[in-house]
Design an enzyme around this catalytic site. Structure first.
Site, PDB file in Angstrom:
ATOM      1  N   HIS A  97     -46.275  18.722 -56.588  1.00 21.01           N
ATOM      2  CA  HIS A  97     -46.697  17.366 -56.970  1.00 21.01           C
ATOM      3  C   HIS A  97     -45.567  16.379 -56.691  1.00 21.01           C
ATOM      4  O   HIS A  97     -44.387  16.711 -56.827  1.00 21.01           O
ATOM      5  CB  HIS A  97     -47.073  17.325 -58.456  1.00 21.01           C
ATOM      6  CG  HIS A  97     -47.708  16.024 -58.839  1.00 21.01           C
ATOM      7  ND1 HIS A  97     -46.970  14.908 -59.158  1.00 21.01           N
ATOM      8  CD2 HIS A  97     -49.001  15.647 -58.906  1.00 21.01           C
ATOM      9  CE1 HIS A  97     -47.799  13.906 -59.414  1.00 21.01           C
ATOM     10  NE2 HIS A  97     -49.034  14.329 -59.275  1.00 21.01           N
ATOM     11  N   GLU A 169     -51.981  12.956 -51.728  1.00 18.89           N
ATOM     12  CA  GLU A 169     -51.712  11.963 -52.766  1.00 18.89           C
ATOM     13  C   GLU A 169     -50.618  11.004 -52.277  1.00 18.89           C
ATOM     14  O   GLU A 169     -49.418  11.319 -52.404  1.00 18.89           O
ATOM     15  CB  GLU A 169     -51.232  12.652 -54.048  1.00 18.89           C
ATOM     16  CG  GLU A 169     -52.234  13.619 -54.632  1.00 18.89           C
ATOM     17  CD  GLU A 169     -52.016  13.820 -56.123  1.00 18.89           C
ATOM     18  OE1 GLU A 169     -52.933  13.526 -56.886  1.00 18.89           O
ATOM     19  OE2 GLU A 169     -50.918  14.250 -56.524  1.00 18.89           O
TER      20      GLU A 169
HETATM   21  P1  PGA Z   1     -53.084   9.031 -61.069  1.00 14.94           P
HETATM   22  O1  PGA Z   1     -52.295  10.397 -60.767  1.00 14.94           O
HETATM   23  O2  PGA Z   1     -54.570   9.351 -60.998  1.00 14.94           O
HETATM   24  O3  PGA Z   1     -52.657   8.632 -62.453  1.00 14.94           O
HETATM   25  O4  PGA Z   1     -52.705   8.053 -60.034  1.00 14.94           O
HETATM   26  C1  PGA Z   1     -52.746  11.301 -59.799  1.00 14.94           C
HETATM   27  C2  PGA Z   1     -51.816  12.486 -59.713  1.00 14.94           C
HETATM   28  O5  PGA Z   1     -50.599  12.296 -59.862  1.00 14.94           O
HETATM   29  O6  PGA Z   1     -52.240  13.634 -59.495  1.00 14.94           O
END
Ligand code: PGA
Length: 260
Positions: A97, A169
């Site tokens: 992540h 992401e």
């Molecule tokens: P968020 O986070 O939906 O708060 O932007 C997504 C993630 O970090 O997996």
């Protein structure tokens, strides 16, 4: 991957006590009965896992850890191993992540070691990748995605598409309220798919599952889930409220019209 339902994964990060997580899970179990067309995965903090698995027993809702150490056990203060996660009912783990990469300085080499350790222990993996704002601005998004995938998956002979999922992401979209436009998300997902096929010749492009994460909420879920190549969501902030989380799942079920 044989299960084509969209994955609606909740990454709670460092939120919710075990008791709060348990109550959320109990509520979700009831609300999810009408949503057989999506696949729910909850990622609570490690302290909540053992308790929350009880609330999910005999349901289709799956559980995962937010991180793990590559070793099975040892002198690694503060860490959690894959066998510890499976013993708490986890079938999944998030690896790489962006908060692990950028706040805790995890490297591609470290991430690379965790993936086989997770798979060997029987865990399925969500591997997170994504570019930072300055990288998007200078046009190097695709290079960053390639570098991360190359580095994180080095040494793997085949891509186990049924057990390893990529979450795209963009770092600038995480927790900021700024969501990738459909064009940006669609392009990045297509790039990830193409890079995987480059790295694993013979991998049917459709086999790889790729989630989108970064400021997903009920207000933008419909436009995102309709984008070809987005197979579900990894949701942070909006997954903390059970009604908002379920709403995203409802929208995803309707928009993908998966036959269950
Ligand atoms: P968020 O986070 O939906 O708060 O932007 C997504 C993630 O970090 O997996």
């Amino acid at each position: 991957m044989s299960d084509s339902r969209p994955i609606i994964a909740a990454n709670w990060k460092m939120h919710k006590t075990p008791q709060e997580g348990y109550r959320f899970a109990q509520q979700l179990v009831t609300k999810a009965l009408n949503l057989p067309g999506v696949r729910f995965i909850l990622f609570p903090s490690a302290t909540g896992l053992f308790h929350i698995q009880d609330a999910l027993k005999d349901t289709a809702i799956e559980l995962g850890g937010q991180n793990m150490h590559a070793a099975q056990e040892g002198a690694y203060t503060g860490e959690t191993s894959a066998p510890m996660l499976t013993a708490c009912g986890c079938r999944w783990v998030i690896i790489g992540h962006s908060e692990r990469r950028h706040i805790f300085h995890e490297t591609d080499a470290g991430i690379r070691a965790k993936i086989p350790a997770a798979l060997d222990a029987g865990l399925n993996v969500i591997l997170c990748i994504g570019e930072r704002l300055e990288e998007r601005r200078d046009g190097s998004t695709e290079d960053i995605l390639r570098r991360q995938l190359q580095g994180d998956l080095a040494g793997m002979e085949t891509f186990p598409a049924d057990r390893l999922i990529i979450a795209y992401e963009p770092v600038w979209a995480i927790g900021t309220g700024v969501v990738a436009t459909p064009k940006q998300a669609g392009e990045a997902h297509a790039q990830v798919r193409a890079i995987l096929q480059e790295l694993f010749p013979g991998l049917p492009g459709d086999d790889a599952k790729i989630l989108y994460g970064g400021s997903v909420k009920s207000a933008n879920a419909a436009q995102l889930i309709q984008i070809p190549g987005i197979d579900g969501f990894l949701i942070g902030g909006a997954s903390l409220d059970v009604d908002e989380y379920v709403k995203i799942a409802e929208i995803s079920q309707i928009e993908t019209k998966v036959e269950s």
